[in-house]
Design a protein around this motif. Structure first.
Motif, PDB file in Angstrom:
ATOM      1  N   GLU A 178     -13.327   4.381 -86.936  1.00 44.28           N
ATOM      2  CA  GLU A 178     -12.251   3.493 -87.370  1.00 44.28           C
ATOM      3  C   GLU A 178     -11.774   3.926 -88.745  1.00 44.28           C
ATOM      4  OE1 GLU A 178     -12.532  -0.882 -88.960  1.00 44.28           O
ATOM      5  OE2 GLU A 178     -12.526  -0.959 -86.781  1.00 44.28           O
ATOM      6  N   LEU A 179     -10.498   4.143 -88.884  1.00 46.12           N
ATOM      7  CA  LEU A 179      -9.903   4.506 -90.156  1.00 46.12           C
ATOM      8  C   LEU A 179      -8.804   3.504 -90.492  1.00 46.12           C
ATOM      9  CD1 LEU A 179      -9.464   8.388 -89.842  1.00 46.12           C
ATOM     10  CD2 LEU A 179     -11.165   7.178 -91.201  1.00 46.12           C
ATOM     11  N   PRO A 180      -8.504   3.318 -91.767  1.00 45.09           N
ATOM     12  CA  PRO A 180      -7.369   2.457 -92.120  1.00 45.09           C
ATOM     13  C   PRO A 180      -6.097   2.973 -91.452  1.00 45.09           C
ATOM     14  CG  PRO A 180      -8.642   3.018 -94.068  1.00 45.09           C
ATOM     15  CD  PRO A 180      -9.171   3.880 -92.956  1.00 45.09           C
ATOM     16  N   ILE A 181      -5.199   2.072 -91.132  1.00 43.08           N
ATOM     17  CA  ILE A 181      -3.936   2.437 -90.503  1.00 43.08           C
ATOM     18  C   ILE A 181      -2.812   2.198 -91.507  1.00 43.08           C
ATOM     19  CG2 ILE A 181      -2.381   2.014 -88.554  1.00 43.08           C
ATOM     20  CD1 ILE A 181      -4.795   0.869 -87.036  1.00 43.08           C
ATOM     21  N   TYR A 182      -1.909   3.157 -91.613  1.00 49.00           N
ATOM     22  CA  TYR A 182      -0.795   3.066 -92.546  1.00 49.00           C
ATOM     23  C   TYR A 182       0.507   3.025 -91.739  1.00 49.00           C
ATOM     24  CZ  TYR A 182      -4.443   4.449 -95.793  1.00 49.00           C
ATOM     25  OH  TYR A 182      -5.612   4.497 -96.522  1.00 49.00           O
ATOM     26  N   PRO A 183       0.983   1.809 -91.402  1.00 48.17           N
ATOM     27  CA  PRO A 183       2.143   1.684 -90.517  1.00 48.17           C
ATOM     28  C   PRO A 183       3.372   2.465 -90.966  1.00 48.17           C
ATOM     29  CG  PRO A 183       1.063  -0.434 -90.759  1.00 48.17           C
ATOM     30  CD  PRO A 183       0.410   0.492 -91.753  1.00 48.17           C
ATOM     31  N   LEU A 184       3.668   2.482 -92.272  1.00 45.69           N
ATOM     32  CA  LEU A 184       4.871   3.175 -92.729  1.00 45.69           C
ATOM     33  C   LEU A 184       4.779   4.676 -92.513  1.00 45.69           C
ATOM     34  CD1 LEU A 184       5.396   0.387 -94.098  1.00 45.69           C
ATOM     35  CD2 LEU A 184       6.547   1.652 -95.905  1.00 45.69           C
TER      36      LEU A 184
END
Length: 303
Positions: free
Chosen positions: A80-86
């Motif tokens: 699991e990694l952070p998600i960066y929507p932009l």
């Protein structure tokens, strides 16, 4: 990395073969995104092992190899990694009239319909280019009256299409608080004639989004309170407990309408709407959540 072994001679032949194979990595890339073993990562793994055995540094290849393995683990849901929507997402889908007891403004719509009458979620779609990070400015076009809404954003973790509501939460990577800023004097005017919501929703900077919250940060996304403030004064306190359609139902319907990608955001609906003017500072947060997850933006005149 998948247990295949390459001796030196075979590896040298394989490298030469790959150099001559135009587009050879296309199928390998498809394998990686599907979470399947690929010749590329096996080859890179062999190069790294050979370098280590012979004392030859392979920092660039090792970095590529690590990246490939991480991407594969993501595809397999093994990490699991952070998600960066932009950066990673393509679009935002927002539900319309998704709180029990809601009804669209009578003076601004062609036909009246309460939330209870909807048989499935209704959506508007924004490109990710409509979004800005928290702390930015919402640039208001000349003559446009603005309104605030605060919503819980559901962030998709991996590509999905035609998934059932029973498995929909497997595709949730986390959440964010979103200010769904709306052009009141443009979109609602169109709605009188049954036209779309596009013009009042998708203008650049109309969707400020808060920081990524991991899925585990919210124990029950169907029972959180969203607070909105304008110039420091609280203007609404809404709860997701009043949603007409649950998050699994929304995901199942949205990915039936269009494939969802990692980083895409679903807006679960707002319970309230209020007016804004130039110079206002609007912010939204989840009650009880760390303040670092709040979202805020200032309304300024578009240049």
């Amino acid at each position: 990395s998948h247990g295949l072994k390459y001796d030196d001679a075979w590896l040298e032949n394989r490298v030469a073969m790959l150099k001559q194979a135009v587009g050879a990595t296309t199928s390998c890339s498809r394998d990686l995104w599907a979470g399947k073993p690929s010749e590329v990562d096996d080859l890179l793994g062999s190069v790294v092992r050979m370098g280590s055995a012979k004392g030859v540094a392979t920092p660039v290849i090792k970095t590529l190899f690590t990246t490939l393995l991480t991407r594969e683990k993501l595809a397999r849901a093994e990490t699991e990694l952070p998600i960066y929507p932009l950066l990673e997402g393509q679009k935002v889908l927002g539900t319309i009239c998704n709180h029990q007891g809601q009804q669209l403004p009578a003076a601004s719509t062609l036909a009246q319909k309460t939330a209870e009458e909807y048989k499935r979620p209704e959506w508007y779609v924004c490109p990710m280019s409509s979004c800005i990070l928290s702390g930015g400015n919402c640039e208001v076009p000349a003559g446009v009256e603005m309104g605030w809404e605060v919503e819980l954003g559901v962030i998709i973790s991996k590509a999905c299409h035609q998934v059932s509501k029973d498995h929909a939460m497997d595709y949730v990577g986390g959440y964010c608080v979103v200010l769904d800023l709306t052009g009141l004097s443009v979109g609602f005017e169109q709605m009188k004639y049954g036209l779309s919501w596009t013009r009042n929703k998708v203008s650049h900077s109309f969707k400020p989004i808060g920081p990524f919250m991991r899925k585990g940060e919210i124990s029950d996304p169907h029972n959180v309170t969203l607070v909105c403030k304008v110039n420091g004064k609280e203007v609404t306190r809404d709860t997701t407990a009043k949603m007409k359609f649950t998050i699994p139902e929304q995901i199942a319907d949205a990915c039936l309408l269009t494939p969802l990608q990692r980083g895409d955001i679903l807006l679960t609906g707002a319970g309230s709407l209020g007016k804004l003017q130039l110079g206002d500072l609007v912010e939204g947060h989840l009650e009880g959540a760390d303040p670092k997850f709040a979202v805020r933006a200032k309304l300024v005149a578009a240049k």
